[in-house]
Design an enzyme around this catalytic site. Structure first.
Site, PDB file in Angstrom:
ATOM      1  N   GLU A 407       0.815  -1.218   0.000  1.00 49.32           N
ATOM      2  CA  GLU A 407       0.000   0.000   0.000  1.00 49.32           C
ATOM      3  C   GLU A 407       0.849   1.268   0.000  1.00 49.32           C
ATOM      4  O   GLU A 407       0.513   2.256  -0.671  1.00 49.32           O
ATOM      5  CB  GLU A 407      -0.941   0.002   1.215  1.00 49.32           C
ATOM      6  CG  GLU A 407      -2.129  -0.959   1.113  1.00 49.32           C
ATOM      7  CD  GLU A 407      -1.762  -2.424   1.294  1.00 49.32           C
ATOM      8  OE1 GLU A 407      -0.603  -2.707   1.677  1.00 49.32           O
ATOM      9  OE2 GLU A 407      -2.622  -3.296   1.059  1.00 49.32           O
ATOM     10  N   HIS A 474     -11.191  -6.420   8.870  1.00 50.36           N
ATOM     11  CA  HIS A 474     -11.896  -6.198   7.596  1.00 50.36           C
ATOM     12  C   HIS A 474     -13.197  -5.450   7.845  1.00 50.36           C
ATOM     13  O   HIS A 474     -14.139  -5.562   7.069  1.00 50.36           O
ATOM     14  CB  HIS A 474     -12.232  -7.533   6.913  1.00 50.36           C
ATOM     15  CG  HIS A 474     -11.042  -8.250   6.368  1.00 50.36           C
ATOM     16  ND1 HIS A 474     -10.157  -8.933   7.154  1.00 50.36           N
ATOM     17  CD2 HIS A 474     -10.575  -8.377   5.096  1.00 50.36           C
ATOM     18  CE1 HIS A 474      -9.219  -9.476   6.395  1.00 50.36           C
ATOM     19  NE2 HIS A 474      -9.448  -9.144   5.142  1.00 50.36           N
TER      20      HIS A 474
END
Ligand code: TPP
Length: 668
Positions: A407, A474
């Site tokens: 990322e 998540h």
């Protein structure tokens, strides 16, 4: 073996086919930063300037690399690379003004020494965190590749910086994407006080190239001709056969980490060894022996440089210090964006939230040729939520890019695309994973416009939120990590119509935007959404219901919970405000409503402490106190990570607590 004393003590020069003029130019360009620093040492002792990071002894690397590149090829230097700036012929007074925090520099006094960029001179300076610029270099090189320009990008790092994850991520991305980046490691023996043997355990840092499937070379960084000829040769070949190359320059830091911090921890014999390998003194002797340089010529050259430094210093000293103007400071945090409404057309279809995002993204790709999408599994696979399904066949693999799992490098690369005038949308596979790219978001993208006026034309899509049984990693809704940071915009739609229009605006807006998409809404909410492209303004909340008793403020999934409670047959007359964007925030709509109803409850899905509800509550107290009939209520999730099992997750989320809080507030 101590790596820093390996190699030959004497420098041997091979001029190859370089002309006398070229040889002298290299000499002069090394002398300039050396003589500037020598002058700065005097000024520092006189208390006229503040500390800086010395590159004395390392000039051959900065100068050699810079002079091999073409003037329109980007260089991303570090804190010790004065020679890069001088070799790009930046007027010296501008550098001196920059160091003194004056407006004639490049950051209006907002950032120090070498922490600036200038597109005019194709230089992108570092941020203090060292590593992110390697990913930025990837992005600039990617722009060249996409535009089919045969250009090389050079990025510097110290050997200390190679221990950061950013180095590995950027090397890997460059390798996988065949990006023409010269990764230049200046191995100067110490990272602050840490010697190389405490920094890494491979024999040479260049050995790491093999691990990335990347060509790598070791170069004597004190030998200007070796640097210049080897890098020239490589740059030439990389322009036509794009690929990254790793270069390890062995050199030495002859002064302390920062000026005046000393070098007590460096053994004397090491200093003595490298003093004999001085890049300028040795080269001077070579030029004298070759009769390319004479003592007279050398003296004349030095006199001219001295004069130039003196005149430019005077200009910088004569410049008035910057003054504080609150409005100006605030204004420059964001790049100007002239929002132009593109009205929605009449043809509408009932589609899901997920379709609205997908169609909005597709239409933006059609509209902006220079828009690039990056994310994990977004190409052939279409992304884990299938938002980019079919995009590769529509827009090609160059613009719809699968990324490795990194990322930080990818967000930094998006920054690099922006430096090159392109746009990027980065998909986080799940909003939770932004933590692995947090540094470039809050330190690079958020601050770059304020620092040196550079746009960060990047949208980061954030599939977020709980209620889907996905556990602690998540399910988070982490908008508060970003609403805190000046320079970022934060968008959080609750409906398909808003999602499509706001996404278009986010992509048009040249500022960095965190775009939150609640996963729980993706496939559960339908709405009539215009078929054509349209935009919606930031900073405008929507008043979904009008009532007289209370104001309910929410966004994202919270809006749906609030409406569920109201629709459960209860007789509550409420204003319901869907914020839609959190930064900018529509305080006008909030205050107007609160002044009408006198009671307000703010519902957020995020855990309560430090969330946006707290700030909204404070603002209401400050601005509407006289109108309030009850204390402002904030409702959020429990102060725990998001749990997995349904019963636990239900208890964690604020829906039930919201219901009872509304009743308590009504009865207050
Ligand atoms: C992420 C981060 N950690 C720590 C620091 C503090 N710091 C600044 S420069 C530096 C040493 C860097 O060493 P190296 O990369 O070898 O470059 P050099 O200073 O030797 O040129 C350190 C520890 C920082 N700026 N950023």
């Amino acid at each position: 073996m101590n790596l820093t004393t390996s190699g030959n003590i004497s420098l041997t020069y091979d001029r190859k086919d370089l002309s006398d003029e070229q040889l002298l130019l290299l000499y002069e360009q090394m002398l300039i930063p050396r003589m500037i620093e020598e002058k700065m040492l005097v000024l520092l002792r006189q208390g006229k300037i503040s500390k800086w990071f010395s590159g004395i002894g390392q000039e051959a690397v900065s100068v050699g690399v810079t002079l091999t590149l073409e003037a329109d090829e980007y260089i991303l230097p570090m804190h010790r690379n004065l020679g890069v700036f001088t070799s790009r012929n930046i007027p010296l007074y501008r550098l001196f003004s920059q160091w003194q925090g004056k407006a004639g520099g490049f950051t209006k006094g907002r950032d120090r020494s070498f922490h600036f960029g200038t597109n005019e001179f194709r230089i992108v300076g570092m941020i203090s965190h060292l590593g992110p610029q390697m990913g930025v270099a990837d992005g600039i090189a990617l722009a060249h590749r996409i535009r089919k320009e045969n250009k090389v990008t050079a990025v510097f790092t110290g050997e200390g910086g190679t221990s950061e994850g950013d180095f590995h991520e950027a090397m890997n991305v460059a390798s996988v994407w065949d990006l023409p980046v010269l990764f230049c490691i200046e191995n100067n023996g110490y990272g602050l006080s840490t010697p190389t043997e405490e920094q890494y355990r491979c024999r040479h840092l260049a050995d790491r190239g093999a691990g990335y499937g990347m060509e790598a070379y070791r170069i004597d960084g004190n030998n200007i001709l070796e640097v210049y000829t080897k890098v020239s040769e490589l740059a030439e070949s990389m322009r036509t056969a794009p690929r990254p190359v790793l270069l390890e320059f062995s050199t030495f830091r002859m002064r302390g980490h920062e000026e005046a911090s000393g070098t007590k921890y460096v053994p004397d014999e090491l200093m003595a060894f490298w003093a004999l390998r001085d890049p300028i003194e040795n080269y001077r002797n070579f030029l004298l022996a070759e009769e390319v340089l004479s003592e007279e010529k050398d003296t004349r050259m030095r006199e001219q440089i001295t004069e130039n430094i003196r005149d430019n210093l005077q200009t910088a000293f004569d410049e008035a210090p910057v003054t504080f103007n609150e409005e100006k400071e605030l204004f420059d945090v964001y790049g100007s964006f002239d929002y132009k409404e593109t009205p929605p057309g009449d043809t509408r279809h009932s589609i899901r939230f997920v379709d609205a995002v997908s169609r909005g993204l597709g239409q933006a790709m059609e509209r902006f040729d220079d828009l690039v999408l990056m994310g994990q599994d977004i190409a052939g696979y279409g992304g884990v939520f299938k938002i980019t399904d079919g995009f590769v066949s529509r827009f090609g693999k160059e613009r719809v890019r699968n990324t490795p799992i990194c990322e930080s490098a990818v967000i930094s690369a998006a920054m690099g695309l922006s430096v090159s005038g392109m746009k990027a949308v980065v998909e986080m596979q799940f909003a939770d994973f932004i933590s692995s790219g947090f540094n470039p978001v809050v330190n690079y993208l958020a601050k770059v416009h304020y620092r040196w006026g550079q746009r960060a034309d990047v949208v980061i899509r954030m599939p977020c939120g709980a209620g889907v049984g996905a556990g602690p990693f998540h399910s988070q809704t982490n908008e508060a990590w970003f609403t805190k940071t000046p320079g970022l915009k934060v968008v959080y739609p609750a409906y398909p119509y808003d999602a499509k229009g706001l996404l278009a605006t986010a992509i048009e807006d040249p500022n960095p935007v965190l775009f939150f998409e609640h996963k729980g809404l993706y496939r559960s909410v339908y709405q009539e959404v215009p078929e054509d492209y349209y935009t919606l303004p930031f900073g405008k909340a929507s008043l979904l219901r009008e009532g007289t008793d209370i104001t309910i403020i929410s966004y994202g999934m919270g809006v749906h919970w609030a409406l569920e409670v109201l629709d459960a047959g209860e007789d509550i007359s409420a204003d319901v405000i869907d914020l839609r964007t959190l930064q900018p925030l529509d305080t006008e709509t909030i205050f107007r409503s609160v002044k009408n109803t006198g009671k307000v409850i703010i519902l957020q899905e995020d855990t309560l402490f430090g969330g946006i509800a707290s700030d909204i509550s404070a603002m209401i107290m400050e601005n509407c106190f006289e109108y309030l009939d009850a204390p402002v209520q904030r409702i959020g999730s429990l102060e725990t990570p998001v749990p997995f099992a349904k019963a636990l997750e239900d208890g964690f989320l604020p829906k039930e607590r919201f219901k009872s809080a509304v009743h308590r507030l009504l009865m207050y």
